[in-house]
Motif scaffolding. Sequence first.
Motif, PDB file in Angstrom:
ATOM      1  N   VAL A 233     -12.476   4.579 -19.161  1.00 13.79           N
ATOM      2  CA  VAL A 233     -11.661   5.613 -18.883  1.00 13.79           C
ATOM      3  C   VAL A 233     -11.635   4.695 -17.026  1.00 13.79           C
ATOM      4  CG1 VAL A 233     -11.261   8.294 -17.080  1.00 13.79           C
ATOM      5  CG2 VAL A 233     -12.340   7.801 -19.582  1.00 13.79           C
ATOM      6  N   SER A 234     -12.806   5.293 -16.717  1.00 15.25           N
ATOM      7  CA  SER A 234     -12.771   4.049 -15.406  1.00 15.25           C
ATOM      8  C   SER A 234     -11.425   3.261 -15.115  1.00 15.25           C
ATOM      9  CB  SER A 234     -14.575   3.684 -15.014  1.00 15.25           C
ATOM     10  OG  SER A 234     -14.654   4.355 -14.848  1.00 15.25           O
ATOM     11  N   ILE A 235     -11.621   1.978 -16.294  1.00 11.23           N
ATOM     12  CA  ILE A 235     -11.049   0.772 -15.940  1.00 11.23           C
ATOM     13  C   ILE A 235      -9.595   0.233 -16.126  1.00 11.23           C
ATOM     14  CG2 ILE A 235     -11.091  -1.600 -16.940  1.00 11.23           C
ATOM     15  CD1 ILE A 235     -14.193  -1.232 -17.492  1.00 11.23           C
ATOM     16  N   GLY A 236      -9.154   2.011 -17.386  1.00 14.18           N
ATOM     17  CA  GLY A 236      -8.538   2.164 -17.122  1.00 14.18           C
ATOM     18  C   GLY A 236      -6.973   3.056 -16.320  1.00 14.18           C
ATOM     19  N   LEU A 237      -8.009   3.301 -16.086  1.00 15.35           N
ATOM     20  CA  LEU A 237      -7.276   4.049 -14.692  1.00 15.35           C
ATOM     21  C   LEU A 237      -7.980   3.266 -13.474  1.00 15.35           C
ATOM     22  CD1 LEU A 237      -8.917   7.296 -13.901  1.00 15.35           C
ATOM     23  CD2 LEU A 237      -7.059   7.005 -15.080  1.00 15.35           C
ATOM     24  N   GLY A 238      -8.493   2.153 -13.092  1.00 17.51           N
ATOM     25  CA  GLY A 238      -8.576   0.986 -12.476  1.00 17.51           C
ATOM     26  C   GLY A 238      -7.242  -0.121 -12.532  1.00 17.51           C
ATOM     27  N   GLY A 239      -7.277  -0.220 -13.931  1.00 22.02           N
ATOM     28  CA  GLY A 239      -6.024  -1.131 -14.201  1.00 22.02           C
ATOM     29  C   GLY A 239      -4.390  -0.466 -13.650  1.00 22.02           C
ATOM     30  N   LEU A 240      -4.354   0.619 -14.206  1.00 24.35           N
ATOM     31  CA  LEU A 240      -2.906   1.504 -13.738  1.00 24.35           C
ATOM     32  C   LEU A 240      -2.570   1.573 -12.094  1.00 24.35           C
ATOM     33  CD1 LEU A 240      -1.308   2.484 -15.325  1.00 24.35           C
ATOM     34  CD2 LEU A 240      -2.671   5.064 -15.238  1.00 24.35           C
ATOM     35  N   VAL A 241      -3.830   1.700 -11.317  1.00 23.85           N
ATOM     36  CA  VAL A 241      -3.842   1.192  -9.857  1.00 23.85           C
ATOM     37  C   VAL A 241      -2.572   0.363  -9.352  1.00 23.85           C
ATOM     38  CG1 VAL A 241      -4.848   1.196  -8.118  1.00 23.85           C
ATOM     39  CG2 VAL A 241      -5.359   3.376  -9.814  1.00 23.85           C
ATOM     40  N   ALA A 242      -3.701  -1.280 -10.428  1.00 22.78           N
ATOM     41  CA  ALA A 242      -3.157  -2.579 -10.012  1.00 22.78           C
ATOM     42  C   ALA A 242      -1.717  -2.339 -10.278  1.00 22.78           C
ATOM     43  CB  ALA A 242      -4.379  -2.977 -10.673  1.00 22.78           C
ATOM     44  N   MET A 243      -1.368  -1.644 -11.958  1.00 15.11           N
ATOM     45  CA  MET A 243      -0.229  -1.975 -11.781  1.00 15.11           C
ATOM     46  C   MET A 243       0.527  -1.005 -10.942  1.00 15.11           C
ATOM     47  SD  MET A 243      -0.389  -1.631 -16.089  1.00 15.11           S
ATOM     48  CE  MET A 243      -1.334  -2.062 -17.270  1.00 15.11           C
ATOM     49  N   PHE A 244       0.271  -0.210 -10.679  1.00 10.55           N
ATOM     50  CA  PHE A 244       1.423   0.646  -9.463  1.00 10.55           C
ATOM     51  C   PHE A 244       1.546  -0.812  -7.968  1.00 10.55           C
ATOM     52  CE2 PHE A 244       0.141   5.450 -11.354  1.00 10.55           C
ATOM     53  CZ  PHE A 244       0.849   5.029 -12.688  1.00 10.55           C
ATOM     54  N   ILE A 245       0.212  -0.411  -7.972  1.00 10.52           N
ATOM     55  CA  ILE A 245       0.318  -1.743  -6.869  1.00 10.52           C
ATOM     56  C   ILE A 245       2.089  -2.539  -6.952  1.00 10.52           C
ATOM     57  CG2 ILE A 245      -0.937  -3.107  -4.507  1.00 10.52           C
ATOM     58  CD1 ILE A 245      -3.197  -2.380  -5.861  1.00 10.52           C
ATOM     59  N   VAL A 246       1.772  -3.316  -7.831  1.00  3.50           N
ATOM     60  CA  VAL A 246       2.829  -4.526  -8.007  1.00  3.50           C
ATOM     61  C   VAL A 246       3.890  -3.999  -7.540  1.00  3.50           C
ATOM     62  CG1 VAL A 246       3.630  -5.774 -10.195  1.00  3.50           C
ATOM     63  CG2 VAL A 246       0.746  -5.929  -9.608  1.00  3.50           C
ATOM     64  N   SER A 247       4.201  -2.485  -8.978  1.00  2.21           N
ATOM     65  CA  SER A 247       5.139  -1.850  -8.810  1.00  2.21           C
ATOM     66  C   SER A 247       5.832  -1.228  -7.631  1.00  2.21           C
ATOM     67  CB  SER A 247       5.742  -0.815  -9.868  1.00  2.21           C
ATOM     68  OG  SER A 247       4.679  -0.947 -11.368  1.00  2.21           O
ATOM     69  N   THR A 248       4.451  -0.312  -7.136  1.00  5.64           N
ATOM     70  CA  THR A 248       5.160   0.163  -5.060  1.00  5.64           C
ATOM     71  C   THR A 248       6.107  -1.482  -4.128  1.00  5.64           C
ATOM     72  OG1 THR A 248       2.994  -0.529  -4.286  1.00  5.64           O
ATOM     73  CG2 THR A 248       4.045   1.651  -4.935  1.00  5.64           C
ATOM     74  N   ALA A 249       5.338  -3.137  -4.563  1.00  4.80           N
ATOM     75  CA  ALA A 249       5.793  -3.610  -3.479  1.00  4.80           C
ATOM     76  C   ALA A 249       7.263  -4.026  -4.277  1.00  4.80           C
ATOM     77  CB  ALA A 249       4.726  -5.038  -3.736  1.00  4.80           C
ATOM     78  N   ALA A 250       7.432  -4.165  -5.268  1.00  2.00           N
ATOM     79  CA  ALA A 250       8.403  -5.218  -6.407  1.00  2.00           C
ATOM     80  C   ALA A 250       9.534  -3.861  -6.293  1.00  2.00           C
ATOM     81  CB  ALA A 250       8.508  -4.540  -7.998  1.00  2.00           C
ATOM     82  N   ALA A 251       9.803  -2.746  -6.458  1.00  2.00           N
ATOM     83  CA  ALA A 251      10.441  -1.947  -5.627  1.00  2.00           C
ATOM     84  C   ALA A 251      10.897  -1.318  -4.024  1.00  2.00           C
ATOM     85  CB  ALA A 251       9.807   0.029  -6.058  1.00  2.00           C
ATOM     86  N   SER A 252       9.624  -2.327  -3.086  1.00  2.00           N
ATOM     87  CA  SER A 252      10.499  -1.967  -1.979  1.00  2.00           C
ATOM     88  C   SER A 252      10.123  -3.096  -1.023  1.00  2.00           C
ATOM     89  CB  SER A 252       8.583  -1.015  -0.878  1.00  2.00           C
ATOM     90  OG  SER A 252       7.451  -1.938  -1.598  1.00  2.00           O
ATOM     91  N   LEU A 253       9.938  -4.394  -1.764  1.00  2.00           N
ATOM     92  CA  LEU A 253       9.389  -5.568  -1.533  1.00  2.00           C
ATOM     93  C   LEU A 253      10.268  -6.036  -1.446  1.00  2.00           C
ATOM     94  CD1 LEU A 253       5.610  -6.135  -0.327  1.00  2.00           C
ATOM     95  CD2 LEU A 253       8.103  -5.146   1.400  1.00  2.00           C
ATOM     96  N   PHE A 254      10.154  -6.614  -3.528  1.00  9.08           N
ATOM     97  CA  PHE A 254      11.040  -7.544  -4.146  1.00  9.08           C
ATOM     98  C   PHE A 254      12.975  -7.298  -3.723  1.00  9.08           C
ATOM     99  CE2 PHE A 254      12.497  -8.883  -8.188  1.00  9.08           C
ATOM    100  CZ  PHE A 254      12.744 -10.699  -8.179  1.00  9.08           C
ATOM    101  N   SER A 255      12.955  -6.057  -4.513  1.00 13.91           N
ATOM    102  CA  SER A 255      14.966  -5.723  -4.426  1.00 13.91           C
ATOM    103  C   SER A 255      14.809  -5.419  -3.237  1.00 13.91           C
ATOM    104  CB  SER A 255      14.235  -4.283  -4.537  1.00 13.91           C
ATOM    105  OG  SER A 255      13.918  -2.592  -3.955  1.00 13.91           O
ATOM    106  N   ARG A 256      13.959  -5.744  -1.492  1.00  9.81           N
ATOM    107  CA  ARG A 256      14.630  -6.123  -0.219  1.00  9.81           C
ATOM    108  C   ARG A 256      14.911  -6.777  -0.026  1.00  9.81           C
ATOM    109  NH1 ARG A 256      12.040  -1.798   2.298  1.00  9.81           N
ATOM    110  NH2 ARG A 256      12.339  -2.061   4.511  1.00  9.81           N
ATOM    111  N   GLY A 257      14.057  -8.297  -0.841  1.00  8.35           N
ATOM    112  CA  GLY A 257      14.044  -9.182  -0.431  1.00  8.35           C
ATOM    113  C   GLY A 257      13.253  -9.456   0.252  1.00  8.35           C
ATOM    114  N   LEU A 258      12.293  -8.896   0.268  1.00 11.94           N
ATOM    115  CA  LEU A 258      11.716  -9.386   1.871  1.00 11.94           C
ATOM    116  C   LEU A 258       9.550  -9.911   0.921  1.00 11.94           C
ATOM    117  CD1 LEU A 258      11.362  -6.105   3.393  1.00 11.94           C
ATOM    118  CD2 LEU A 258      12.842  -8.152   4.529  1.00 11.94           C
ATOM    119  N   GLY A 259       9.628 -10.381   1.810  1.00 17.66           N
ATOM    120  CA  GLY A 259       8.038 -10.803   1.412  1.00 17.66           C
ATOM    121  C   GLY A 259       6.499 -10.567   1.937  1.00 17.66           C
TER     122      GLY A 259
END
Length: 408
Positions: A233-259
């Motif tokens: 449970v603990s490690i699964g939730l930690g991994g999920l948070v990491a995936m959400f960080i990647v996804s928010t960066a993809a949606a807010s930075l990558f999609s706008r061509g920002l680094g």
Amino acid sequence: MASLNFLKNVGPGALVAAAFIGPGTVTVCTLAGANFGYTLLWALLFATIATIIFQEMSGRLGTIAQKGLGEALRESLQYSIWKWPLFALIAIALYGGNAAYEAGNLSGAALGVSAILDEPSDNVFTWTIIIIALIAALALWRGSYKQVERLLMALVLFMGVAFISTFIVSRPDLGAFMQGMFTPTIKDESLVTIVALIGTTVVPYNLFLHASAAKARWQGEADLPAARTDSIVSIGLGGLVAMFIVSTAAASLFSRGLGASSAADMAIQLEPLFGSFSKYLLGAGLFAAGLSSSLTAPLATAYAITEIINPNANIKEKIFRGVSLSVLLVGVVFALSGAKPINIIIGAQFANGLLLPIIAAFLLYTMNNKALLGKYTNGLVANTLGAIVFVVSVGLGVRLVLKSLSVM
């Protein structure tokens, strides 16, 4: 040991999750999303599953055998002619890797303070590292910091909730999210990031930390189900948070061509939900995560080395403190070396990715020792999954080395 007291009231799985959701994870995941969109989510899925597999083994070792990983290795190899060369390899690799990891922790925390103060000067960065190092050194020397650890875990958890919330508000491309998670792609330019993503999640030192924590928290066969649930449970939730960080960066930075090259750039991904407060939230989260991880890395190294060398009881505490404080000191030197903070963090996760196969091989060896674990040795499924993780991590590491030598 007094330094083990705080572990008794914290689930070992939660401690591991708090350790790998540090500034390195936030930074590497942000860069992965900003530079490659959703395409590297598969690496995080693999890393999370691999972490659960290996940490379950480590927790099982501590729960059933009541031994730390270093102690188990020492006893398993006590009659082998390769004992001391192998112990030296583990100690050197673990010490060097954790020193680099410690530099990343301190640099990440300093980035957080710079973001809060909106002051990227070298003086702020340097003094932040020195202050954090002094706090960590005091905690390591006194060996009791339960209240501090709980506070830091709460702050890191708050940051996790912030990224989950932002993930929802940023409206990520769910189709791309699922494709990135289940369609592995490896390009030369993304290889370092892939190894870093694995290195920031499947943290080798956590295998030593988890076994020692489980030994203190759980006692025998009756506690094994609780230990396994805690890990999954603990490690699964930690991994999920990491995936959400990647996804928010993809949606807010990558999609706008920002680094993303600084903490201020990284804070952009939190703006849809928190607006101008984003930099303060990210800064506080990086500081908390950095300080928390700056304590666990030296502790894990000290556990591993003292368990392996098994010193006399009269000097064991002194050696434990000496090893943990020296890891902190070397980390401070690396962090103040003048290298860019984000490069230090990436380098630390990269070192972890290369160290993983060595520690994983020794863990698999130990978990097949019937004299140590009896009927709780690895079965076919556990050994198969462990071998797959080992082969993949070795393959990625070899490919990266060959690429650096211009062979591939």
